[in-house]
Structures are given as C-alpha cells and as structure tokens.
Design a protein around this motif. Sequence first.
Motif, PDB file in Angstrom:
ATOM      1  N   ALA A 161      23.248  22.127  68.447  1.00 55.37           N
ATOM      2  CA  ALA A 161      24.436  22.499  69.217  1.00 55.37           C
ATOM      3  C   ALA A 161      23.995  23.103  70.547  1.00 55.37           C
ATOM      4  O   ALA A 161      23.101  23.942  70.597  1.00 55.37           O
ATOM      5  CB  ALA A 161      25.277  23.492  68.429  1.00 55.37           C
ATOM      6  N   PHE A 183      30.376  11.422  67.799  1.00 55.87           N
ATOM      7  CA  PHE A 183      31.257  12.563  68.009  1.00 55.87           C
ATOM      8  C   PHE A 183      30.774  13.803  67.264  1.00 55.87           C
ATOM      9  O   PHE A 183      31.055  14.923  67.664  1.00 55.87           O
ATOM     10  CB  PHE A 183      32.684  12.218  67.575  1.00 55.87           C
ATOM     11  CG  PHE A 183      33.328  11.213  68.470  1.00 55.87           C
ATOM     12  CD1 PHE A 183      33.691  11.548  69.764  1.00 55.87           C
ATOM     13  CD2 PHE A 183      33.558   9.922  68.032  1.00 55.87           C
ATOM     14  CE1 PHE A 183      34.274  10.621  70.604  1.00 55.87           C
ATOM     15  CE2 PHE A 183      34.144   8.989  68.864  1.00 55.87           C
ATOM     16  CZ  PHE A 183      34.504   9.333  70.157  1.00 55.87           C
ATOM     17  N   ASN A 184      30.044  13.600  66.192  1.00 62.31           N
ATOM     18  CA  ASN A 184      29.500  14.722  65.431  1.00 62.31           C
ATOM     19  C   ASN A 184      28.086  15.074  65.867  1.00 62.31           C
ATOM     20  O   ASN A 184      27.372  15.774  65.174  1.00 62.31           O
ATOM     21  CB  ASN A 184      29.504  14.407  63.925  1.00 62.31           C
ATOM     22  CG  ASN A 184      30.911  14.281  63.395  1.00 62.31           C
ATOM     23  OD1 ASN A 184      31.815  14.952  63.880  1.00 62.31           O
ATOM     24  ND2 ASN A 184      31.092  13.416  62.412  1.00 62.31           N
ATOM     25  N   GLY A 185      27.638  14.546  66.995  1.00 61.70           N
ATOM     26  CA  GLY A 185      26.307  14.834  67.503  1.00 61.70           C
ATOM     27  C   GLY A 185      25.271  13.913  66.904  1.00 61.70           C
ATOM     28  O   GLY A 185      25.527  12.752  66.616  1.00 61.70           O
ATOM     29  N   SER A 186      24.091  14.474  66.678  1.00 59.22           N
ATOM     30  CA  SER A 186      22.958  13.713  66.159  1.00 59.22           C
ATOM     31  C   SER A 186      22.047  14.675  65.411  1.00 59.22           C
ATOM     32  O   SER A 186      21.957  15.852  65.766  1.00 59.22           O
ATOM     33  CB  SER A 186      22.204  13.072  67.330  1.00 59.22           C
ATOM     34  OG  SER A 186      20.893  12.703  66.967  1.00 59.22           O
TER      35      SER A 186
END
Length: 174
Positions: A99, A91-94
């Motif tokens: 972004a 959920f917080n990306g990688s």
Amino acid sequence: MTTIGLISDTHGRLPEEAFAAMADVDHIIHAGDIGGPDILRTLEALAPTTAVLGNNDFDEYGDRVRRFAHPVIDGVRFLVAHYPRDVKIGFNGSAALSAGDPIPQVCVHGHTHVPEILTGPEARPALYVVCPGAPFRPRGGFPKCTGRMVVENGRVLSVRIESLDGQTLMEVGA
C-alpha cells in the motif's frame, strides 16, 4: 540516456550471443529462473544487475535477489517479478506492491519464455509490460531472444526484443 538489457529464463545457461547482447548495456534486469550464482556473477561483471527469483531458483543468491524488485533506473520506476500474474496490477493492487508504493512505469516478467511488449490498456496502470522471452528453450515459435530498453530522465524512449542473431522481433518507441 541509459540502456537496459532485459533477460529471463537462462536456467543456468548463458549462450555466447546472449552474453554479447548484454555486453554494451548500462544495467541488466534478469526476470528469474537464473539457474545459479555463476550466471548472475557473469552478468554483474558486465553491468549492475537487478534479478528476481524464478520458480526454478533457490535462495542461493543471498538477500540481493528476492521474489520482487523495484529498481528506479534513470528516473524510470520498474517492477520486476518472474510470474506474469505478479506484474499485473488490478483494482486490488498486486502481491508485488505494498500500500502506498508508486505505480511502476515498466513491469518486467519472465516464466513464459515467450517475448511480449504490452502497452496501452493491456499494460495499465503501467506504461509497459515486457517479457524478454528466453535465450534458452524459447516457446511460442519464437527464437532465442533478449530485450533492450532505453530510458532517460524518467521516460522510456524505446523497448525492443531481439533474437540472439540480432533480428528485431518487436519494437515500441524507436
């Protein structure tokens, strides 16, 4: 249609059988722990090669080999990193994505020396998470192996992990 050879964790050794497994592919992805520029040059003589740095690699490959790679091959978006944690997108990306980066369809990693093909909820938001295992010092009771993927027009048609003697160990979408 494009055939992609998947390899990782060569650690400076490219067995003849692994070389042969890559001989007829259109593109090669090496997921780190290359082990020296000679391995990369040998693979690049076979097909265009995308490679990333592993924990045993040094910055000896120049600007073309970094920690992460984001190739698009025959319309399929890839994320390549050495560590499995770097291709897991939460959920917080990688750490491997900025972004606004598009979500990859296929994530390829190495490091574990254990082959795997994940799909469905285990791979989400990607369609596939693949580790080709290793042609040098395999782990987990698996033989030395490499991977192969066929893609076309933005779609993954098949993913396969094969032992160096040609036995299919895992396959999706054949």
